[in-house]
Scaffold this motif. Structure first.
Motif, PDB file in Angstrom:
ATOM      1  N   CYS A   1      46.540 103.655 137.732  1.00  0.00           N
ATOM      2  CA  CYS A   1      46.526 103.979 139.156  1.00  0.00           C
ATOM      3  C   CYS A   1      45.509 103.109 139.892  1.00  0.00           C
ATOM      4  CB  CYS A   1      46.176 105.443 139.360  1.00  0.00           C
ATOM      5  SG  CYS A   1      47.520 106.579 138.968  1.00  0.00           S
ATOM      6  N   PRO A   2      45.653 102.964 141.206  1.00  0.00           N
ATOM      7  CA  PRO A   2      44.602 102.303 141.988  1.00  0.00           C
ATOM      8  C   PRO A   2      43.277 103.029 141.810  1.00  0.00           C
ATOM      9  CG  PRO A   2      46.588 102.624 143.303  1.00  0.00           C
ATOM     10  CD  PRO A   2      46.797 103.372 142.029  1.00  0.00           C
ATOM     11  N   VAL A   3      42.182 102.318 141.999  1.00  0.00           N
ATOM     12  CA  VAL A   3      40.856 102.872 141.730  1.00  0.00           C
ATOM     13  C   VAL A   3      40.623 104.178 142.470  1.00  0.00           C
ATOM     14  CG1 VAL A   3      38.382 102.458 141.965  1.00  0.00           C
ATOM     15  CG2 VAL A   3      39.891 100.603 141.227  1.00  0.00           C
ATOM     16  N   GLU A   4      41.031 104.241 143.742  1.00  0.00           N
ATOM     17  CA  GLU A   4      40.756 105.433 144.546  1.00  0.00           C
ATOM     18  C   GLU A   4      41.609 106.627 144.149  1.00  0.00           C
ATOM     19  OE1 GLU A   4      43.883 102.952 146.667  1.00  0.00           O
ATOM     20  OE2 GLU A   4      41.982 102.610 145.603  1.00  0.00           O
ATOM     21  N   ARG A   5      42.626 106.424 143.283  1.00  0.00           N
ATOM     22  CA  ARG A   5      43.501 107.529 142.884  1.00  0.00           C
ATOM     23  C   ARG A   5      43.469 107.788 141.383  1.00  0.00           C
ATOM     24  NH1 ARG A   5      49.109 106.654 146.380  1.00  0.00           N
ATOM     25  NH2 ARG A   5      48.158 106.795 148.461  1.00  0.00           N
ATOM     26  N   ARG A   6      42.546 107.197 140.687  1.00  0.00           N
ATOM     27  CA  ARG A   6      42.567 107.316 139.229  1.00  0.00           C
ATOM     28  C   ARG A   6      42.240 108.727 138.738  1.00  0.00           C
ATOM     29  NH1 ARG A   6      40.104 101.546 136.938  1.00  0.00           N
ATOM     30  NH2 ARG A   6      41.971 100.334 137.500  1.00  0.00           N
ATOM     31  N   ARG A   7      41.305 109.422 139.399  1.00  0.00           N
ATOM     32  CA  ARG A   7      40.961 110.767 138.949  1.00  0.00           C
ATOM     33  C   ARG A   7      42.063 111.726 139.366  1.00  0.00           C
ATOM     34  NH1 ARG A   7      38.177 115.010 141.101  1.00  0.00           N
ATOM     35  NH2 ARG A   7      37.581 113.797 142.924  1.00  0.00           N
TER      36      ARG A   7
ATOM     37  N   ARG B   1      41.378 110.487 134.124  1.00  0.00           N
ATOM     38  CA  ARG B   1      41.570 109.302 134.959  1.00  0.00           C
ATOM     39  C   ARG B   1      42.744 108.497 134.416  1.00  0.00           C
ATOM     40  NH1 ARG B   1      37.472 107.986 138.446  1.00  0.00           N
ATOM     41  NH2 ARG B   1      35.581 109.249 138.282  1.00  0.00           N
ATOM     42  N   CYS B   2      43.516 107.946 135.322  1.00  0.00           N
ATOM     43  CA  CYS B   2      44.671 107.143 134.929  1.00  0.00           C
ATOM     44  C   CYS B   2      44.353 105.673 135.160  1.00  0.00           C
ATOM     45  CB  CYS B   2      45.903 107.548 135.731  1.00  0.00           C
ATOM     46  SG  CYS B   2      47.359 106.524 135.377  1.00  0.00           S
ATOM     47  N   PRO B   3      44.236 104.862 134.118  1.00  0.00           N
ATOM     48  CA  PRO B   3      43.888 103.453 134.294  1.00  0.00           C
ATOM     49  C   PRO B   3      44.962 102.648 135.021  1.00  0.00           C
ATOM     50  CG  PRO B   3      44.484 103.909 132.015  1.00  0.00           C
ATOM     51  CD  PRO B   3      44.391 105.231 132.706  1.00  0.00           C
TER      52      PRO B   3
END
Length: 248
Positions: A61-67, A57-59
């Protein structure tokens, strides 16, 4: 004591499985490309061990694109079951530590091969050296149930067999499969020649069954290329579990 060992091994597998998706994403690139340094949105992948450890997960990124990779839960469950099974079959014998160390890397290799149909050298070559070295150390400890000399011969036999298949039909076997074969041969050969042949033939059998199912369900054609590494690893894993059970 045996139950505690199984639970501990399963817990280890679950934790290791949660960490597999991140390096899987980083290594799932074309052969001529370096591993990924950034998430799909371009943010640098930082963290422990140079950004290799941690959730996928990328902290930034927006929540919906973090994974940015496959879901970790199925990988964690699969590795927990496999590692628990290894502990149940092997017991407290010292080679269990080697199998548990190799298992997450096998899962990582299978994931990368499924994603981009390649088995990167950065994993296959150290795994071979590690399997040989660690089993060599195990021979110095009491209660080991295998033979290091036979393991070395097993690696040479299986590696040589896959190399011969690659020379005969380079379109049917990838060179990454050739590089993976010695590690599997070492692990299988540790328990005996019968285990080696069982694990070696289980992989192609599983691959043929899977390929046949895809053809029957029209999700692949007869000439569709399928990654073979996951089936090699699954067959070898089954062989090691059965070999450990046979020496219990």
């Amino acid at each position: 004591m045996h139950l505690v060992l199984i639970v501990a091994a399963a817990a280890y597998g679950a934790v290791a499985g949660l960490l597999v998706p991140r390096p899987r994403y980083r290594l799932a690139v074309a052969p001529e490309e370096p591993w990924r340094y950034r998430c799909p949105q371009g943010h640098p992948l930082t963290g422990p061990a140079g950004g290799w450890l941690g959730p996928a997960r990328c902290p930034a990124c927006p929540v919906e694109r973090r994974r940015f990779s496959v879901r970790a839960a199925p990988v964690a469950v699969a590795l927990a079951v496999f590692c628990g099974g290894l502990a149940a079959a092997t017991g407290a014998r010292p080679e269990l530590a080697v199998w548990l160390l190799l298992a997450p890397f096998g899962a990582l290799l299978a994931g990368v091969d499924r994603a981009v149909s390649r088995l990167p050298d950065v994993l296959t070559l150290p795994m071979a050296a590690g399997a040989v070295s660690l089993l060599g150390v195990i021979t110095l400890l009491p209660r080991g149930a295998g033979s290091w000399t036979r393991a070395l011969l097993g690696g040479a036999v299986l590696g040589g067999g896959y190399l011969l298949l690659f020379v005969i039909s380079p379109t049917g076997i990838g060179f990454g499969d050739v590089k993976l074969a010695p590690t599997l041969g070492v692990a299988l050969g540790w328990y005996g020649w019968d285990v080696l042949f069982l694990g070696a033939f289980a992989g192609p059998l599983l691959g043929a069954v899977h390929g046949g199912w895809l053809v029957l369900t029209r999700r692949a054609g007869r000439k569709t290329a399928l990654p073979f590494g996951p089936f090699m690893l699954a067959g070898a894993g089954a062989g090691v579990v059965l070999g450990a059970l046979g020496t219990a």
